[in-house]
Scaffold this active site. Structure first.
Site, PDB file in Angstrom:
ATOM      1  CB  SER A 146      -6.354  -1.904  10.213  1.00 46.87           C
ATOM      2  OG  SER A 146      -6.982  -3.123   9.870  1.00 46.87           O
ATOM      3  CG  LEU A 195      -7.750  -9.239   3.463  1.00 48.24           C
ATOM      4  CD1 LEU A 195      -6.924  -9.451   4.730  1.00 48.24           C
ATOM      5  CD2 LEU A 195      -8.489 -10.519   3.100  1.00 48.24           C
ATOM      6  CE  LYS A 209      -2.168  -0.703  11.583  1.00 46.69           C
ATOM      7  NZ  LYS A 209      -1.467   0.178  10.645  1.00 46.69           N
ATOM      8  CB  ILE A 254      -0.961  -0.029   1.214  1.00 46.00           C
ATOM      9  CG1 ILE A 254      -1.978  -1.174   1.049  1.00 46.00           C
ATOM     10  CG2 ILE A 254      -1.674   1.311   1.388  1.00 46.00           C
ATOM     11  CD1 ILE A 254      -2.815  -1.475   2.300  1.00 46.00           C
ATOM     12  CE1 TYR A 314      -1.738  -4.048  11.917  1.00 46.18           C
ATOM     13  CE2 TYR A 314      -4.060  -4.634  11.992  1.00 46.18           C
ATOM     14  CZ  TYR A 314      -2.983  -4.098  11.308  1.00 46.18           C
ATOM     15  OH  TYR A 314      -3.151  -3.606  10.042  1.00 46.18           O
ATOM     16  CG  ASP A 370      10.217  -0.236   3.707  1.00 51.55           C
ATOM     17  OD1 ASP A 370      10.558  -1.069   4.569  1.00 51.55           O
ATOM     18  OD2 ASP A 370       9.128  -0.290   3.097  1.00 51.55           O
TER      19      ASP A 370
HETATM   20  N1  LIG Z   1      -2.779  -5.444   3.602  1.00 50.96           N
HETATM   21  C1  LIG Z   1      -3.899  -5.381   4.312  1.00 50.96           C
HETATM   22  O1  LIG Z   1      -4.802  -6.232   4.192  1.00 50.96           O
HETATM   23  C2  LIG Z   1      -4.122  -4.243   5.279  1.00 50.96           C
HETATM   24  C3  LIG Z   1      -5.389  -4.120   5.870  1.00 50.96           C
HETATM   25  C4  LIG Z   1      -5.602  -3.081   6.768  1.00 50.96           C
HETATM   26  C5  LIG Z   1      -4.581  -2.195   7.068  1.00 50.96           C
HETATM   27  N2  LIG Z   1      -3.361  -2.359   6.486  1.00 50.96           N
HETATM   28  C6  LIG Z   1      -2.322  -1.411   6.836  1.00 50.96           C
HETATM   29  O2  LIG Z   1      -1.810  -0.842   5.658  1.00 50.96           O
HETATM   30  C7  LIG Z   1      -0.421  -0.526   5.834  1.00 50.96           C
HETATM   31  C8  LIG Z   1       0.403  -1.161   4.734  1.00 50.96           C
HETATM   32  O3  LIG Z   1       0.133  -2.547   4.715  1.00 50.96           O
HETATM   33  P1  LIG Z   1       0.775  -3.522   3.618  1.00 50.96           P
HETATM   34  O4  LIG Z   1      -0.146  -4.659   3.508  1.00 50.96           O
HETATM   35  O5  LIG Z   1       1.156  -2.745   2.411  1.00 50.96           O
HETATM   36  O6  LIG Z   1       2.077  -3.999   4.423  1.00 50.96           O
HETATM   37  P2  LIG Z   1       3.457  -4.626   3.898  1.00 50.96           P
HETATM   38  O7  LIG Z   1       3.956  -5.520   4.973  1.00 50.96           O
HETATM   39  O8  LIG Z   1       3.321  -5.206   2.529  1.00 50.96           O
HETATM   40  O9  LIG Z   1       4.392  -3.330   3.789  1.00 50.96           O
HETATM   41  C9  LIG Z   1       4.767  -2.654   4.947  1.00 50.96           C
HETATM   42  C10 LIG Z   1       6.126  -2.014   4.737  1.00 50.96           C
HETATM   43  O10 LIG Z   1       6.493  -1.383   5.970  1.00 50.96           O
HETATM   44  C11 LIG Z   1       7.870  -1.622   6.194  1.00 50.96           C
HETATM   45  N3  LIG Z   1       8.182  -1.533   7.613  1.00 50.96           N
HETATM   46  C12 LIG Z   1       7.853  -2.417   8.597  1.00 50.96           C
HETATM   47  N4  LIG Z   1       8.368  -2.020   9.766  1.00 50.96           N
HETATM   48  C13 LIG Z   1       9.039  -0.860   9.530  1.00 50.96           C
HETATM   49  C14 LIG Z   1       9.797   0.024  10.353  1.00 50.96           C
HETATM   50  N5  LIG Z   1       9.965  -0.220  11.665  1.00 50.96           N
HETATM   51  N6  LIG Z   1      10.344   1.123   9.783  1.00 50.96           N
HETATM   52  C15 LIG Z   1      10.184   1.369   8.460  1.00 50.96           C
HETATM   53  N7  LIG Z   1       9.489   0.565   7.637  1.00 50.96           N
HETATM   54  C16 LIG Z   1       8.914  -0.542   8.163  1.00 50.96           C
HETATM   55  C17 LIG Z   1       8.111  -3.031   5.642  1.00 50.96           C
HETATM   56  O11 LIG Z   1       9.482  -3.252   5.376  1.00 50.96           O
HETATM   57  C18 LIG Z   1       7.223  -3.027   4.393  1.00 50.96           C
HETATM   58  O12 LIG Z   1       7.929  -2.607   3.254  1.00 50.96           O
HETATM   59  C19 LIG Z   1      -0.071  -1.009   7.241  1.00 50.96           C
HETATM   60  O13 LIG Z   1      -0.181   0.063   8.134  1.00 50.96           O
HETATM   61  C20 LIG Z   1      -1.129  -2.036   7.528  1.00 50.96           C
HETATM   62  O14 LIG Z   1      -1.352  -2.218   8.916  1.00 50.96           O
HETATM   63  C21 LIG Z   1      -3.098  -3.362   5.593  1.00 50.96           C
END
Ligand SMILES: NC(=O)c1ccc[n+]([C@@H]2O[C@H](COP(=O)([O-])OP(=O)(O)OC[C@H]3O[C@@H](n4cnc5c(N)ncnc54)[C@H](O)[C@@H]3O)[C@@H](O)[C@H]2O)c1
Length: 247
Positions: free
Chosen positions: A140, A185, A157, A21, A153, A40
């Site tokens: 989320s 999701l 959130k 995202i 989590y 990142d």
């Molecule tokens: N994918 C889903 O279904 C979903 C649903 C609801 C909310 N979210 C939220 O959306 C956001 C992005 O989710 P995603 O699915 O793209 O996640 P992802 O795991 O694919 O990407 C997250 C990125 O954050 C980086 N990261 C993790 N810890 C870090 C740190 N301490 N410092 C710097 N970078 C860090 C990771 O290296 C990764 O590149 C998150 O906040 C997640 O909680 C995702």
């Protein structure tokens, strides 16, 4: 998608923009004219090279004040003062309460919630001087759903929404807004571990019955970071195809 340069002249930081995202948000902010600092844990080289000259990458841990100092240095060196901060990086291990340990709890809070506070401490002073700023915290929709093993989590959130509400009060007089976006999701590495059946059960509970792609989450972030949303602050926008409804 519009061809209008809605973010021209803005400098944006997007954390966790190496993939998923965050990468989708960074790419679209840049396509709309923003200069983007992609942060990142490892250098987000793929995102930076996909954007080109209007991006700079920085490897930084967002749970560490030193990480935010590095992000600020990279922004200053490449583009100047930061206008927009999208706190998207997250830590999300699944642990039912019986095996959730304190270290995991603290790390979840640190990456997901401390980062929001640290970014405000880093960037609010310059935003105040410039009388313009935007904070978007990625929360989320799981905060309102019966998802097992995610108490830490979900707490973090919910905390993002609470912090955005509180921060909004403190910075409102200086043209700074603070809001949360709640994805449902979404098809990323984070959800790869879930089986097809499990994912289908989730998206079949949505009004729009398909599995979200990262690009589906970008629109609310773009809107909240323009002048169009100048009178919206302390809000939580849900982007989940109509699964979880509030109000
Ligand atoms: N994918 C889903 O279904 C979903 C649903 C609801 C909310 N979210 C939220 O959306 C956001 C992005 O989710 P995603 O699915 O793209 O996640 P992802 O795991 O694919 O990407 C997250 C990125 O954050 C980086 N990261 C993790 N810890 C870090 C740190 N301490 N410092 C710097 N970078 C860090 C990771 O290296 C990764 O590149 C998150 O906040 C997640 O909680 C995702």
């Amino acid at each position: 998608m519009t061809e209008l340069l809605t973010h021209q002249g803005r400098v944006a930081v997007v954390t966790g923009s190496g993939r998923g995202i965050g990468a989708a948000i960074a790419l679209e902010l840049a396509r709309r004219g923003a200069s983007v600092v992609c942060a990142d844990l490892q250098q987000p080289s793929d995102t930076v090279s996909a954007i080109g000259a209007s991006a700079v990458g920085v490897d930084a841990d967002v749970s560490d004040p030193a990480g935010w100092a590095a992000i600020a240095r990279a922004a200053e060196a490449a583009f100047g003062d930061v206008d927009i901060v999208v706190n998207n990086a997250a830590y999300y291990p699944n642990h039912p309460i019986d095996d959730l340990d304190f270290d995991t709890w603290k790390k979840t809070m640190s990456v997901n919630l401390d980062a929001q506070f640290l970014s405000a401490k880093q960037f609010v002073p310059a935003m105040r001087r410039r009388k313009w700023g935007r904070f978007v915290g990625i929360s989320s929709n799981s905060i309102g759903l019966p998802v097992k093993g995610m108490s830490h989590y979900i707490a973090s959130k919910m905390g993002i929404i609470g912090f955005m509400r509180g921060l909004a009060n403190d910075v409102a007089d200086d043209g700074i807004t603070c809001n949360a976006v709640l994805p449902g999701l979404t098809h990323t590495v984070a959800t790869e571990a879930q089986g097809e059946e499990q994912r289908r059960a989730v998206w079949q509970a949505q009004a729009i019955q398909r599995f979200a792609e990262p690009e589906d989450i970008v629109g609310p972030v773009l809107f909240l970071t323009t002048d169009d949303a100048a009178f919206m602050t302390g809000q939580a926008l849900v982007a989940d195809g109509g699964q979880y409804r509030v109000g």
